[in-house]
Design an enzyme around this catalytic site. Structure first.
Site, PDB file in Angstrom:
ATOM      1  N   LYS A  19       0.841  -1.208   0.000  1.00  0.00           N
ATOM      2  CA  LYS A  19       0.000   0.000   0.000  1.00  0.00           C
ATOM      3  C   LYS A  19       0.868   1.247   0.000  1.00  0.00           C
ATOM      4  O   LYS A  19       2.055   1.219   0.366  1.00  0.00           O
ATOM      5  CB  LYS A  19      -0.939   0.031   1.216  1.00  0.00           C
ATOM      6  CG  LYS A  19      -0.264   0.052   2.596  1.00  0.00           C
ATOM      7  CD  LYS A  19       0.118   1.429   3.136  1.00  0.00           C
ATOM      8  CE  LYS A  19       0.841   1.335   4.472  1.00  0.00           C
ATOM      9  NZ  LYS A  19       1.565   2.512   4.874  1.00  0.00           N
ATOM     10  N   ASP A 151      -2.308  -1.743   9.933  1.00  0.00           N
ATOM     11  CA  ASP A 151      -2.413  -1.758   8.468  1.00  0.00           C
ATOM     12  C   ASP A 151      -2.972  -3.075   7.927  1.00  0.00           C
ATOM     13  O   ASP A 151      -3.207  -3.193   6.718  1.00  0.00           O
ATOM     14  CB  ASP A 151      -1.030  -1.538   7.830  1.00  0.00           C
ATOM     15  CG  ASP A 151      -0.556  -0.098   7.971  1.00  0.00           C
ATOM     16  OD1 ASP A 151      -1.403   0.796   8.164  1.00  0.00           O
ATOM     17  OD2 ASP A 151       0.666   0.123   7.867  1.00  0.00           O
TER      18      ASP A 151
HETATM   19  O1  C5P Z   1      -0.268  -1.337  14.605  1.00  0.00           O
HETATM   20  P1  C5P Z   1       1.181  -1.483  14.266  1.00  0.00           P
HETATM   21  O2  C5P Z   1       1.810  -2.667  14.915  1.00  0.00           O
HETATM   22  O3  C5P Z   1       1.448  -1.398  12.807  1.00  0.00           O
HETATM   23  O4  C5P Z   1       1.882  -0.191  14.899  1.00  0.00           O
HETATM   24  C1  C5P Z   1       3.257  -0.119  15.097  1.00  0.00           C
HETATM   25  C2  C5P Z   1       3.563   1.071  15.981  1.00  0.00           C
HETATM   26  O5  C5P Z   1       3.347   2.283  15.258  1.00  0.00           O
HETATM   27  C3  C5P Z   1       2.706   1.199  17.221  1.00  0.00           C
HETATM   28  O6  C5P Z   1       3.234   0.465  18.279  1.00  0.00           O
HETATM   29  C4  C5P Z   1       2.764   2.705  17.487  1.00  0.00           C
HETATM   30  O7  C5P Z   1       3.973   3.053  18.124  1.00  0.00           O
HETATM   31  C5  C5P Z   1       2.811   3.288  16.090  1.00  0.00           C
HETATM   32  N1  C5P Z   1       1.462   3.658  15.620  1.00  0.00           N
HETATM   33  C6  C5P Z   1       0.846   4.771  16.189  1.00  0.00           C
HETATM   34  N2  C5P Z   1      -0.406   5.124  15.761  1.00  0.00           N
HETATM   35  C7  C5P Z   1      -1.037   4.417  14.786  1.00  0.00           C
HETATM   36  C8  C5P Z   1      -0.425   3.297  14.184  1.00  0.00           C
HETATM   37  C9  C5P Z   1       0.843   2.947  14.638  1.00  0.00           C
HETATM   38  O8  C5P Z   1       1.397   5.439  17.060  1.00  0.00           O
HETATM   39  N3  C5P Z   1      -2.241   4.807  14.397  1.00  0.00           N
END
Ligand code: C5P
Length: 312
Positions: A19, A151
């Site tokens: 993406k 994602d």
């Molecule tokens: O959800 P995912 O594991 O992809 O997120 C990785 C990190 O990115 C989270 O632990 C957070 O620190 C940051 N993040 C965030 N806000 C979001 C998505 C991700 O702060 N909406």
């Protein structure tokens, strides 16, 4: 009585699409540490091929040109997806999971998330077929996707979509036309939490961009189908943070735009840069010039929107 084993296990394959964020508006940090987002996702043609075959033993394999650094173990997020589905179907999680990586890893293109979305789909089909179980309902599959990462739901859905919440609350958006991208990846990755944290820091010091949570302009541009209109409104709130951590990305963006791209932005949390181009020749030229001028970069040309995780 123990369950009779399936006589033969079929190999299932799925495409897992990358993406790009056409708009990434980042609000304040929430109590749970995530940031409230208003983002517009577009699925890209470039994809990994994920395979799963049920077996009593467990193997996780990673192959392909972007395999380096991707864990070929049960620590891989895609294996976690198999576990979640198996748990829902009340089966032990075993089997052979293979990922052929064409999506650059740790680059802000959701390659790991896309593999996990494909693995959800694969495990659901394979296990429900092998063991004659009712498959996990689609709505539940999206809940499992959100549990895996912010994602993962979009990479399951595909197309073009608005993402709210931490990116998992999705609404499909109307999009006309086909958009051509030059994608520049980097030998050295960038950690997503570090980039979000840097943005908080910049904002606390009064320097980061204020949250751009209005996606109206991108929505209008996508309806026009005109890449010039889209280029004019593409935006990423994480870009100043990514550039502050990786000043080398600034030159990549400049070289790509000088080579003819309509606009270059940092993709997601970076370090991948995405350049929207008028045509494929220009995109190829952007890749050639950026890679010639910037050590450790590689490029590819791809298009969007594409589908979400799809069984093949
Ligand atoms: O959800 P995912 O594991 O992809 O997120 C990785 C990190 O990115 C989270 O632990 C957070 O620190 C940051 N993040 C965030 N806000 C979001 C998505 C991700 O702060 N909406």
């Amino acid at each position: 009585m123990t369950q009779p084993l399936a006589p033969s296990s079929q190999l299932w394959q799925a495409r897992a699409h990358a993406k790009v964020n056409l708009h990434l508006g980042v609000g304040e940090a929430r109590e749970d540490g995530f940031h409230e987002l208003a983002t517009v996702f577009q699925a890209l043609d470039v994809h990994d091929v994920v395979s799963y075959r049920w077996s009593e033993d467990t193997t996780v394999e990673v192959t392909g040109r972007h395999a380096k650094g991707v864990p070929a173990t049960t620590d891989n997020l895609a294996w976690r997806a198999v576990e979640l589905v198996a748990q829902r179907l009340m089966l032990p999680a075993t089997g052979i999971l293979t990922m052929e990586k064409n999506i650059p890893a740790a680059g802000g293109m959701a390659g790991g998330s896309a593999d996990a979305a494909a693995a959800l789909l694969l495990a659901n089909h394979a296990l429900s077929t092998e063991f004659s179980r009712e498959p996990v309902a689609e709505e539940k599959l999206f809940e499992l996707a959100a549990e895996l990462g912010s994602d993962v739901p979009f990479t399951l859905l595909g197309g073009t979509a608005l993402g709210r919440g931490r990116g998992e609350l999705l609404t499909s958006m109307l999009s006309r036309g086909r958009y051509i991208w030059a994608i520049i990846t980097n030998a050295e990755g960038l950690s997503t939490p570090t980039v979000f944290h840097k943005l908080d820091e910049l904002r606390a010091a009064g320097r980061g961009s204020s949250p751009h949570l209005d996606t109206e302009a991108v929505g209008q541009a996508l309806i026009s189908g005109n890449p010039r209109e889209l280029a004019a409104v593409m935006h990423n709130d994480l870009q100043p943070a990514a550039l502050s951590l990786r000043p080398d990305l600034r030159k990549i963006l400049e070289t790509g735009e000088a080579a003819g791209a309509l606009k270059g932005i940092v993709s997601g949390s970076g370090p991948t840069c995405a350049f929207l181009c008028e045509d494929e020749e220009t995109a190829a030229e952007v890749v050639a010039q950026v890679c010639a001028d910037n050590r450790g970069t590689r490029g590819l040309v791809t298009t969007g929107p594409a589908s979400g995780a799809t069984l093949v």
